[in-house]
Design an enzyme around this catalytic site. Sequence first.
Site, PDB file in Angstrom:
ATOM      1  N   ASP A   1      47.982  44.198  42.206  1.00 59.19           N
ATOM      2  CA  ASP A   1      48.216  46.365  41.275  1.00 59.19           C
ATOM      3  C   ASP A   1      47.852  45.334  39.670  1.00 59.19           C
ATOM      4  O   ASP A   1      47.497  43.963  39.072  1.00 59.19           O
ATOM      5  CB  ASP A   1      50.232  45.658  41.715  1.00 59.19           C
ATOM      6  CG  ASP A   1      50.941  46.412  40.872  1.00 59.19           C
ATOM      7  OD1 ASP A   1      50.211  48.280  40.348  1.00 59.19           O
ATOM      8  OD2 ASP A   1      51.742  46.886  41.349  1.00 59.19           O
TER       9      ASP A   1
ATOM     10  N   ARG B   1      47.884  37.794  36.322  1.00 63.59           N
ATOM     11  CA  ARG B   1      47.225  36.148  36.494  1.00 63.59           C
ATOM     12  C   ARG B   1      46.373  36.185  36.420  1.00 63.59           C
ATOM     13  O   ARG B   1      46.218  35.851  37.749  1.00 63.59           O
ATOM     14  CB  ARG B   1      48.457  35.576  37.312  1.00 63.59           C
ATOM     15  CG  ARG B   1      49.999  35.087  36.239  1.00 63.59           C
ATOM     16  CD  ARG B   1      51.118  34.923  37.362  1.00 63.59           C
ATOM     17  NE  ARG B   1      52.110  35.213  36.610  1.00 63.59           N
ATOM     18  CZ  ARG B   1      53.267  35.236  37.745  1.00 63.59           C
ATOM     19  NH1 ARG B   1      52.785  35.917  38.583  1.00 63.59           N
ATOM     20  NH2 ARG B   1      54.363  35.393  36.868  1.00 63.59           N
TER      21      ARG B   1
ATOM     22  N   ASP C   1      51.326  35.271  43.187  1.00 63.92           N
ATOM     23  CA  ASP C   1      50.040  34.724  42.759  1.00 63.92           C
ATOM     24  C   ASP C   1      50.112  33.103  41.737  1.00 63.92           C
ATOM     25  O   ASP C   1      49.907  33.194  41.428  1.00 63.92           O
ATOM     26  CB  ASP C   1      49.138  35.451  41.760  1.00 63.92           C
ATOM     27  CG  ASP C   1      50.484  36.391  40.545  1.00 63.92           C
ATOM     28  OD1 ASP C   1      51.684  36.315  40.848  1.00 63.92           O
ATOM     29  OD2 ASP C   1      49.782  37.397  40.078  1.00 63.92           O
ATOM     30  N   ASP C   2      51.295  32.723  42.068  1.00 64.13           N
ATOM     31  CA  ASP C   2      52.014  31.662  41.681  1.00 64.13           C
ATOM     32  C   ASP C   2      52.512  30.678  41.913  1.00 64.13           C
ATOM     33  O   ASP C   2      53.199  30.273  41.248  1.00 64.13           O
ATOM     34  CB  ASP C   2      53.261  32.153  39.781  1.00 64.13           C
ATOM     35  CG  ASP C   2      54.095  32.793  40.740  1.00 64.13           C
ATOM     36  OD1 ASP C   2      54.248  33.051  42.007  1.00 64.13           O
ATOM     37  OD2 ASP C   2      54.901  32.514  39.789  1.00 64.13           O
TER      38      ASP C   2
ATOM     39  N   HIS D   1      54.882  47.820  44.807  1.00 60.94           N
ATOM     40  CA  HIS D   1      53.257  46.977  45.139  1.00 60.94           C
ATOM     41  C   HIS D   1      53.653  46.148  46.371  1.00 60.94           C
ATOM     42  O   HIS D   1      53.081  46.593  47.749  1.00 60.94           O
ATOM     43  CB  HIS D   1      53.497  46.067  44.267  1.00 60.94           C
ATOM     44  CG  HIS D   1      51.711  45.088  44.225  1.00 60.94           C
ATOM     45  ND1 HIS D   1      51.588  43.593  44.049  1.00 60.94           N
ATOM     46  CD2 HIS D   1      50.726  45.130  45.246  1.00 60.94           C
ATOM     47  CE1 HIS D   1      50.077  43.507  44.355  1.00 60.94           C
ATOM     48  NE2 HIS D   1      49.785  44.498  45.033  1.00 60.94           N
TER      49      HIS D   1
ATOM     50  N   ASP E   1      64.058  41.898  46.091  1.00 61.65           N
ATOM     51  CA  ASP E   1      64.705  40.708  47.055  1.00 61.65           C
ATOM     52  C   ASP E   1      66.098  40.233  47.385  1.00 61.65           C
ATOM     53  O   ASP E   1      66.748  40.106  48.448  1.00 61.65           O
ATOM     54  CB  ASP E   1      64.210  38.834  46.107  1.00 61.65           C
ATOM     55  CG  ASP E   1      64.267  39.225  45.018  1.00 61.65           C
ATOM     56  OD1 ASP E   1      64.645  40.347  44.568  1.00 61.65           O
ATOM     57  OD2 ASP E   1      63.297  38.239  44.281  1.00 61.65           O
TER      58      ASP E   1
ATOM     59  N   SER F   1      60.299  38.324  35.307  1.00 62.68           N
ATOM     60  CA  SER F   1      62.219  37.417  34.738  1.00 62.68           C
ATOM     61  C   SER F   1      61.812  36.974  33.796  1.00 62.68           C
ATOM     62  O   SER F   1      62.619  35.809  32.732  1.00 62.68           O
ATOM     63  CB  SER F   1      62.200  36.678  35.902  1.00 62.68           C
ATOM     64  OG  SER F   1      61.140  35.503  36.114  1.00 62.68           O
TER      65      SER F   1
END
Length: 343
Positions: free
Chosen positions: A40, A13, A108-109, A86, A187, A218
């Site tokens: 990654d 991204r 990163d988001d 990762h 998670d 997702s």
Amino acid sequence: PPVIPVLVLACDRSSVRRCLDKILRYRPSARRFPVIVSQDCGHAETAAVIASYGAAVAHIRQPDLSDVAVPPEHRKFQGYYKISRHYRWALGQVFRTFRYRAAIVVEDDLEVAPDFFEYFQAVLPLLQRDPSLWCASAWNDNGKEGLVDPGRAELLYRTDFFPGLGWLLLAELWDELEPKWPPAFWDDWMRQPEQRRGRSCVRPEVSRTMTFGRKGVSHGQFFDQYLKFIKLNDRFVPFTQLDLSYLNKDEYERFFLQQVYSAPEVRLEELQKDAAADAGPVRLQYRGRDSFKALAKALGLMDDLKSGVPRAGYRGIVSVVCRGRRVFLAPPSDWTGYDPSWS
């Protein structure tokens, strides 16, 4: 003051710029909060964005970009296997190679709030002192606008649900998790009783992160329904100057449980009829999985359970605001523990 690196996990991204810009804008000190971006995927455009920050961030690259061998029925979940690999590599770099004693993990988001660093700096000593805490998160799973009290942005809670999405862990926890780190879905694995071992995380009333990443492995699963409505705190709270001792387990259970179970019990219909900002807190009681899910849905909460634990719940209790009124969605006071079959 301790050095707490921020580990940013990136892939493909180029919008990682939005994440890094806010982190660098709000961090109070480059020395105390070094930023490490672990990339990654080998995506050239994203690598160029990260490189454009020069010495302001350390750019490390996951060396293994090969496909992961997955069971045939999990072929469509290849992305989750790569993410887990990762995470393992990047956390290993932070704690084994760079030898930091704690780290904040961000993807990163995520966009961070102005007091993101202030919050983590203040809660780090709690984690170091209290073995019943295993993480602190910047995220409230039920932090949608209208479900939180923005006027009480200083409020923090204990939660039995691992929230992720901007979270702090100690090196000791990585020592414990690394040898058994899962091949995928890390998670949800963290949310299993075998990993949680009865421990809690700290989480805020108003989130200190928000996600702008609809596109991902997702496929925006919860994004359109919940995540894009999460309220990001905009008022700086000087957490390091506040007394946070109320989050210590014994003290918290005394005052929080008293608060919850002294609140009058109401039915959903009554609440929907006369919720008002000037009225005191009330309690909605659920007795089983189905009644929890029905009430959560009616209140606009995320109603999924992981290993029987509701999102943002503590001892089965979820604290939320409904039409200006504090509501505790709670099991009976003789609660004896989570039932993993409720998942």
